[in-house]
Scaffold this active site. Structure first.
Site, PDB file in Angstrom:
ATOM      1  N   GLY A  93       2.653   3.134  -8.664  1.00  0.00           N
ATOM      2  CA  GLY A  93       1.106   2.595  -8.589  1.00  0.00           C
ATOM      3  C   GLY A  93       0.012   3.709  -8.389  1.00  0.00           C
ATOM      4  O   GLY A  93      -0.838   3.824  -9.390  1.00  0.00           O
ATOM      5  N   GLU A  94      -0.245   3.991  -7.434  1.00  0.00           N
ATOM      6  CA  GLU A  94      -1.285   4.881  -6.976  1.00  0.00           C
ATOM      7  C   GLU A  94      -1.177   6.366  -7.726  1.00  0.00           C
ATOM      8  O   GLU A  94      -2.496   6.624  -8.344  1.00  0.00           O
ATOM      9  CB  GLU A  94      -1.614   5.193  -5.533  1.00  0.00           C
TER      10      GLU A  94
ATOM     11  N   SER B 255       0.752  -1.041  -0.152  1.00  0.00           N
ATOM     12  CA  SER B 255      -0.176  -0.171  -0.058  1.00  0.00           C
ATOM     13  C   SER B 255       1.048   1.298   0.133  1.00  0.00           C
ATOM     14  O   SER B 255       2.094   0.923   0.160  1.00  0.00           O
ATOM     15  CB  SER B 255      -0.885  -0.016   1.346  1.00  0.00           C
ATOM     16  N   ALA B 256       0.198   2.420  -0.207  1.00  0.00           N
ATOM     17  CA  ALA B 256       1.124   3.840  -0.122  1.00  0.00           C
ATOM     18  C   ALA B 256       2.180   3.612  -1.423  1.00  0.00           C
ATOM     19  O   ALA B 256       3.044   4.583  -1.109  1.00  0.00           O
ATOM     20  CB  ALA B 256       1.885   3.843   1.415  1.00  0.00           C
TER      21      ALA B 256
END
Length: 331
Positions: A288-289, A86-87
């Protein structure tokens, strides 16, 4: 009638947990009896390609073919903490942990090979899984033969590292810190759309992306992230609408909650900007994000360019467009 529009958006994304939260990743690297390089990490690959990236990092540092690298992933009996997937943090954190573990192992290879050849490490070269004695290049030993000789001495040829960068808590009053996040990714997208004023449907035709990725360890993976993340952003912009009434979701399945399919994927034109200014391995950044963020504002700007109506809520559905066109006509 179909009207064309073009919109642009630029985003900045701070990755890692941020805000002073302690963050780290651990990895070990060793040689196996079947002549592989074994990387042990708890990093979870959920399709973003972190296993490919860390395999390439290990292969690069240890001067072996990537086919020689084997990864044990997420086995709680064998791996230590690598933090969450994540992050947008795994490339930087686990990538650095693997790189440092390989460098730790590389130092031990030079040490034990120097003893084997009765030499100093500047006289040695690592290539294709072999240690070469430069004064006499015919004199070589493989990593795996060296491993066996080290083990005969009762010692271990293994690399281990924990990547644990400093983090800084923000001031409670100003909210400022020396570094709120470990690094930042930047991206600009230009999106071309067609708006059907009869049906209200928006079709995303072309997406032009410039992504500051630091160092693209695997350029195809980076382009895949752009395409996948942007497609998710298209869903956010145009169709993904959760309907809630009295605390209950009325469209809890894929029949009522629409997501993009292969038919909704536009033409992609991507440019990777490699500044290598990040703390990530070889200067790589998390991407990614960030790749999901710019699409929605760029599409909203493109719709405005096409029909002259500004929307402030997502998703911008055909019903909303037709209602807005009718209101504009009646003004």
């Amino acid at each position: 009638m179909k009207k064309k529009g073009r919109g642009m958006a630029t985003i900045m994304f701070g990755y890692g947990y941020g805000e002073g939260f302690p963050d780290f990743s651990h990895a070990t690297v060793e040689f196996t009896d079947d002549e592989k390089v074994l990387v042990v990490t708890a990093a979870a690959d959920v399709g973003q390609g972190v296993l490919t990236v860390i395999s390439q990092i290990a292969a690069e540092v240890l001067s072996v073919g990537v086919e020689k690298v084997k990864v044990i992933q997420g086995d709680t009996h064998k791996t230590m903490n690598s933090g969450s997937t994540s992050a947008t943090r795994q490339t930087t954190f686990t990538g650095n942990a693997v790189k440092q573990a390989c460098e730790n192992l590389k130092g031990k290879i030079f040490h034990y090979a120097s003893l084997e050849f009765n030499s100093n490490y500047p006289e040695l070269t690592l290539k294709d899984g072999k240690i070469i004695y430069n004064p006499n290049p015919q004199k070589t030993i493989t990593y795996w033969d060296l491993k066996r000789k080290v083990e005969e001495k009762g010692e271990t040829l293994k690399g281990e590292a924990t990547y644990f960068p400093p983090t800084y808590s923000p001031d409670l009053i100003s909210g400022q810190a020396h570094e709120v996040y470990v690094a930042y990714t930047f991206m600009t997208q230009v999106v071309d759309v067609e708006v059907d004023t009869v049906t209200g449907k928006v079709e995303v035709k072309d997406v032009y992306t410039a992504l500051d990725c630091g160092k693209a360890i695997n350029p195809i993976n980076v382009e895949g992230q752009i395409e996948g993340g942007t497609t998710q952003g298209i869903g956010m912009a145009l169709m993904e609408e959760q309907v809630i009434k009295n605390g209950i979701t009325l469209n809890p399945n894929m029949t009522g909650y629409l997501v993009p399919t292969s038919m909704d994927v536009p033409n992609f034109h991507s440019v990777l900007i490699e500044n290598e200014d990040s703390i990530g391995p070889f200067g790589a950044k998390g991407i990614g994000e960030p790749t999901t963020i710019a699409a929605s504002p760029a599409i909203a700007n493109a719709i405005y360019d096409a029909i002259g109506i500004r929307f402030y809520e997502l998703p911008i559905t055909p019903e909303k467009i037709l209602k807005a066109l009718k209101e504009k006509e009646n003004d």
